[in-house]
Design a protein around this motif. Structure first.
Motif, PDB file in Angstrom:
ATOM      1  N   GLN A   7       0.833  -1.196   0.000  1.00 55.65           N
ATOM      2  CA  GLN A   7       0.000   0.000   0.000  1.00 55.65           C
ATOM      3  C   GLN A   7       0.872   1.252   0.000  1.00 55.65           C
ATOM      4  N   LYS A   8       0.426   2.237  -0.757  1.00 56.08           N
ATOM      5  CA  LYS A   8       1.109   3.528  -0.748  1.00 56.08           C
ATOM      6  C   LYS A   8       0.757   4.261   0.539  1.00 56.08           C
ATOM      7  N   ARG A   9       1.788   4.736   1.216  1.00 58.62           N
ATOM      8  CA  ARG A   9       1.523   5.528   2.416  1.00 58.62           C
ATOM      9  C   ARG A   9       1.152   6.952   2.014  1.00 58.62           C
ATOM     10  N   LYS A  10       0.171   7.499   2.711  1.00 58.07           N
ATOM     11  CA  LYS A  10      -0.221   8.873   2.473  1.00 58.07           C
ATOM     12  C   LYS A  10       0.588   9.797   3.386  1.00 58.07           C
ATOM     13  N   ASP A  30      -0.081  11.264  -1.720  1.00 57.49           N
ATOM     14  CA  ASP A  30       0.918  10.234  -1.419  1.00 57.49           C
ATOM     15  C   ASP A  30       2.133  10.827  -0.723  1.00 57.49           C
ATOM     16  N   SER A  50       6.316   6.545  -1.080  1.00 54.72           N
ATOM     17  CA  SER A  50       5.495   5.594  -1.826  1.00 54.72           C
ATOM     18  C   SER A  50       5.821   5.590  -3.317  1.00 54.72           C
ATOM     19  N   ASN A  51       6.706   6.481  -3.737  1.00 50.95           N
ATOM     20  CA  ASN A  51       7.054   6.588  -5.156  1.00 50.95           C
ATOM     21  C   ASN A  51       8.564   6.447  -5.305  1.00 50.95           C
ATOM     22  N   GLN A  68      13.282  11.919  -1.047  1.00 48.77           N
ATOM     23  CA  GLN A  68      11.959  11.835  -0.420  1.00 48.77           C
ATOM     24  C   GLN A  68      11.748  12.992   0.555  1.00 48.77           C
ATOM     25  N   SER A 101      -2.323  12.024  -6.966  1.00 52.50           N
ATOM     26  CA  SER A 101      -2.208  10.899  -6.031  1.00 52.50           C
ATOM     27  C   SER A 101      -3.427   9.986  -6.027  1.00 52.50           C
ATOM     28  N   ASP A 151      -6.920   1.432  -0.255  1.00 51.71           N
ATOM     29  CA  ASP A 151      -5.731   2.227  -0.576  1.00 51.71           C
ATOM     30  C   ASP A 151      -5.776   3.645  -0.015  1.00 51.71           C
TER      31      ASP A 151
END
Length: 931
Positions: free
Chosen positions: A3-6, A57, A61-62, A72, A108, A605
């Motif tokens: 899962q992408k973290r927000k 996002d 996460s990217n 980051q 996002s 998500d």
């Protein structure tokens, strides 16, 4: 699939969000909170930031675009800067800024952000900010007052955005310009509201006479101040004794005024005094207190029990004490006259709102004195004025409809049926005028008292706090007095909100129980009720009975019930659910049902966000705890949610910074939650603690490196701790029972202390000595022998630290040097034994003595040392660590200094980075800092 973290699950520029949230308290004109009173609103700035961070996002996460931690952090910093601009109130009309924010959200969410739902919409903060960010906003609440507020904020204004006003007076005044958003409707609200005010004055203005001054001139009355009376129980006296909280009228220096009572022929008389030497003091101010009253005639002590009995028998009276008139930039206080007392002696109107006050002895005190219905809270003259204004709403609606039709707008269907034509527009304008009347009641009741403070000298609101107290002396405002309680004042507050409202897609607002409504297709962000802190339905009845009287023909479905629905209200009310235990069970079951239903159709998500006001505590055998907080967490976790972050949102920055518990500081906590997998494993206490030990250190470093104050760190650390706890379906105690949230929180705090202590190993030897010495002595003295042993164990010497200025060693006594005692001539570039401890203390001294810019310049120099003795990240970690030590030891002043350094850190770093030569000096900023 990972899962992408927000962004909300990793880092927030919390101090800026909190600063702007607190600043909203002083923003009045046009602020949505001034549309109509609602209890415990969350700040707009916080809601705006949380919604943005909930959808955008985090750069981690990217990994394709931001493969390294440094990249980051730089991207996260860019997003934080965007949030910092978003939360500033003055930027709410910056279309370019909000378009930029919306573009980030689209990026996002694959260009398709979900609709936002607040099922406990209350005062409408979250739906309003969702709409402002360009999102589809949905709001629901069981309470019809809350529903009406939300409609007025997000549903009605966009329906009529861009339309010119229909009042013929606008054309007469030659007002012709583009009517942006709801400014045209705001103009109509002002124009038709003024007609209502003038029309009401024609009908009942004679009941509110002007005051005659000593020179024979006339002055407008702002308010009449009355004292409730009761017959003195002493047979030898028997006067109508006044029940007065305070004799003071005005306390401005040189303009002091106060009531002087006297008894003449068994009759109480009141005059006005101005001699400050004879002004009432705390010892002789007023006649009534917590336990009883004193008769000014005979001096008899009268128990409250007697006053309550007389009140319930309908034998409380009222006598005019003073009249307040408007002078030349000052209040004029006049003694009562027969004319003014007689003007208030009117017959109570027949068509007053019905409804009994709640049986809630904690928050409702007037029933003890015989005031059991809502109509009992108003004088006959106030009821006459309010019913007159209320009756005019229907008349003004017809005028708006006629003018809208004349302007060429098709009639269409009514507003409640979804119309946007002339009929719906007339309903909309009438709705806001109904709000003006409802607002007016907050300063037009016998609960209102006179505020004699130097800054005010005005009528206090009914809801100065979240209760209906008993008011002994009360201030009756003038609806045409030009001050608080004047219909025009309330009209202007409402029209200013409309002037600043945004356009966009109309929000969708409905009345529904959060436990019964559907959640499919919505992303939840909500601010639910706070256990038993506020009885919203009981309190809002005060406004509902008047809104219903004014607007029932316009909102017949919404305002169909006699009073606000209460049975399903999700509040732990012991008066409604058979005592404390039953109330707790009702609250727990209800919350679990709400979050279970939301879990059934949640996005995998995207996290949901939930606010909780962390204020209610109770003492237990294991220390201080919060019943509501733990119940909320238990309900969410048992309903299948995993907590991924917790953030303290403070809107009361003026409050005390240090409390007896780590939770005394936050106004509310924002939680981010994701659905826990249905097949989540269980674990035992040992493995849970090991997982905490493995994961909390890195999470804590991320929090410390972010813009979070030490004062907020314990609450923020609950997030990663509860993330570990809530990822398991069950955590078993050694005896086989399920671990409770309370027990989990205790384990999280234990590990947090361990992690902070273990961080000491990262520091240089001088700093490690100073930390250990500070734990024992703060900045007080200790013996040389103890200091020498401690220094040897850390590979340093007391003499070296004495020469370096870290401490003083004299006559066998050793003492750490305070920041304020450090030399102003210190040059960190030439110091042969610089340390992170010394750098941090000089930073505090410079920050407190000179400000942020000199502190930033000092940091810039420190980071240019060729030996790298000073590390910015470690300086900040040291401040976090020492705050924890100072707070635990009760060293409040020290804790404030450490906290202040961290909260100012982003600005200090900005100054340090601003040096033009920094770009050419690789050693200048080898550290990475997120601010």
């Amino acid at each position: 699939m990972v899962q992408k973290r927000k962004l909300i699950e990793v880092a927030l520029p919390l101090e800026v969000i909190n600063r702007e949230s607190a600043r909203e308290k002083s923003i009045r004109h046009g602020h949505p909170s001034t549309l109509h009173l609602w209890w415990a609103r969350r700040p707009l700035a916080a809601a705006r930031a949380v919604l943005f961070a909930q959808l955008v996002d985090d750069p981690s996460s990217n990994l394709e675009e931001f493969p390294t931690e440094e990249l980051q952090r730089k991207e996260r910093e860019r997003l934080h800067k965007l949030i910092e601009r978003l939360v500033v109130w003055e930027n709410i009309r910056d279309e370019k800024l909000f378009a930029e924010a919306h573009a980030e959200i689209l990026k996002s969410t694959g260009g398709n952000p979900p609709p936002i739902l607040d099922p406990f919409a209350g005062g409408g903060t979250i739906p309003l900010e969702a709409q402002r960010l360009g999102l589809e906003a949905h709001a629901s609440d069981l309470n019809p007052v809350a529903v009406l507020i939300n409609k007025a904020l997000i549903e009605i204004p966009p329906k009529f955005a861009g339309r010119a006003p229909v009042s013929p007076d606008v054309a007469k005044d030659q007002l012709s310009h583009p009517w942006r958003a709801a400014t045209g409707m705001a103009e109509d609200v002002r124009r038709y509201g003024q007609w209502m005010r003038h029309e009401a004055e024609k009908r009942i203005g004679h009941l509110y006479p002007k005051a005659t001054l000593s020179d024979g001139s006339q002055a407008t009355v702002i308010a009449w101040i009355w004292a409730r009376t009761v017959t003195c129980p002493n047979p030898a006296c028997g006067i109508a004794m006044p029940l007065v909280r305070s004799w003071s009228l005005g306390k401005k220096k040189g303009k002091e005024a106060y009531v002087v009572p006297s008894v003449v022929d068994s009759t109480v008389r009141f005059t006005i005094g101005h001699d400050p030497k004879r002004a009432p003091t705390a010892a002789n101010d007023g006649t009534v207190g917590r336990t009883g009253a004193t008769c000014i005639g005979c001096g008899s002590a009268v128990e409250l029990k007697y006053i309550r009995t007389e009140g319930r028998a309908g034998r409380l009276g009222a006598q005019l004490m003073a009249t307040v008139a408007e002078g030349n930039r000052a209040r004029i206080y006049l003694e009562p006259t027969v004319e003014h007392e007689s003007a208030a002696s009117v017959t109570r109107p027949d068509s007053v709102p019905s409804g009994d006050l709640a049986d809630n002895p904690r928050d409702f005190k007037t029933p003890n004195y015989g005031m059991t219905t809502f109509a009992d809270l108003f004088t006959a003259r106030q009821l006459t004025a309010l019913t007159t204004f209320s009756d005019l709403v229907a008349e003004v609606r017809e005028r708006v409809l006629s003018d809208a039709l004349a302007a060429g707008t098709p009639e269409g269907v009514r507003l409640e049926a979804g119309g946007t034509g002339a009929a719906a527009y007339a309903d909309a304008v009438a709705t806001y005028l109904g709000f003006a009347i409802s607002r007016m009641t907050n300063k037009a009741s016998t609960i209102c008292s006179w505020d004699s403070s130097t800054k005010m000298e005005a009528v206090r609101s009914v809801f100065a706090r979240q209760a209906l107290p008993m008011s002994w002396d009360y201030a009756e405002s003038n609806p045409w007095g030009g001050s608080g309680g004047d219909f025009e004042e309330d009209l202007l507050w409402i029209s200013r909100v409309l002037d600043k409202s945004s356009g966009g897609v109309p929000g969708v607002v409905g009345q529904a129980s959060a436990a019964e409504r559907g959640y499919s297709g919505y992303l939840v962000s909500t601010d639910p009720p706070y256990y038993d802190n506020i009885g919203y339905s009981d309190l809002s009845d005060f406004f509902y009975v008047w809104l219903r009287r004014s607007l029932r023909s316009i909102h017949p479905q919404l305002l169909s019930t006699m009073l606000v629905p209460k049975t399903e209200e999700l509040v732990a009310n012991p008066y409604r659910h058979g005592g404390r235990s039953g109330a707790h069970q009702f609250f727990e079951d209800g919350f679990r049902k709400v979050f279970f239903k939301a879990r059934e159709s949640a996005f995998n998500d995207l996290p949901i966000t939930v606010y909780y006001a962390f204020k209610q505590s109770e003492a237990t055998a294991v220390g201080e705890s919060s019943t509501g907080w733990e119940t909320l967490l238990e309900g969410m976790i048992r309903s299948g949610w995993a907590v991924t972050a917790t953030w303290p949102v403070r809107s009361e920055l003026g409050n005390r910074m240090i409390g007896s518990g780590t939770n005394a500081l936050a106004s509310s906590i924002v939680l981010a939650l994701r659905p826990r997998p249905l097949l989540a494993p269980s674990t035992d206490r040992r493995e849970f603690v090991e997982a905490l030990k493995a994961e909390l250190p890195q999470a804590l470093k991320e929090l410390q490196h972010g813009a979070i104050a030490p004062v907020d760190l314990p609450q923020a650390a609950i997030g990663p701790g509860m993330a570990v706890f809530s990822r398991y379906s069950t955590v078993l105690e050694p005896d086989g029972s399920k671990m409770s949230v309370r027990s989990a929180l205790a384990r999280i705090n234990e590990i947090l202390d361990q992690v902070l202590n273990e961080q000491e190993g990262d520091f240089d030897s001088t700093t490690r000595f100073a930390i250990a010495w500070y734990r024992q002595h703060s900045y007080s003295t200790g013996t040389f022998g103890d200091a020498n042993n401690l220094a040897n164990a850390r590979n340093t010497t007391v003499d070296a630290m004495d020469r370096g200025g870290i401490l003083t060693s004299r006559a066998g006594k050793v003492q750490l040097t305070k920041p304020s005692e450090l030399s102003a001539d210190y040059n960190i570039l030439t110091d042969q034994q610089a340390s992170n401890w010394e750098a941090m203390h000089h930073l505090i001294g410079i920050l407190e003595g000179e400000g942020i810019t000199p502190a930033g310049e000092f940091l810039r120099s420190a980071l240019r040392r060729p030996d790298g003795a000073v590390d910015a990240d470690l300086v900040k970690e040291l401040a976090h660590l020492l705050f924890r030590v100072a707070e635990a030891s009760g060293w409040t002043k020290d804790a404030l200094s450490f906290n202040s350094l961290v909260t100012s850190w982003p600005e200090i770093v900005d100054v340090a980075r601003s040096d033009p030569s920094a770009a050419s000096s690789q050693s200048a900023f080898d550290f990475t800092e997120e601010d």
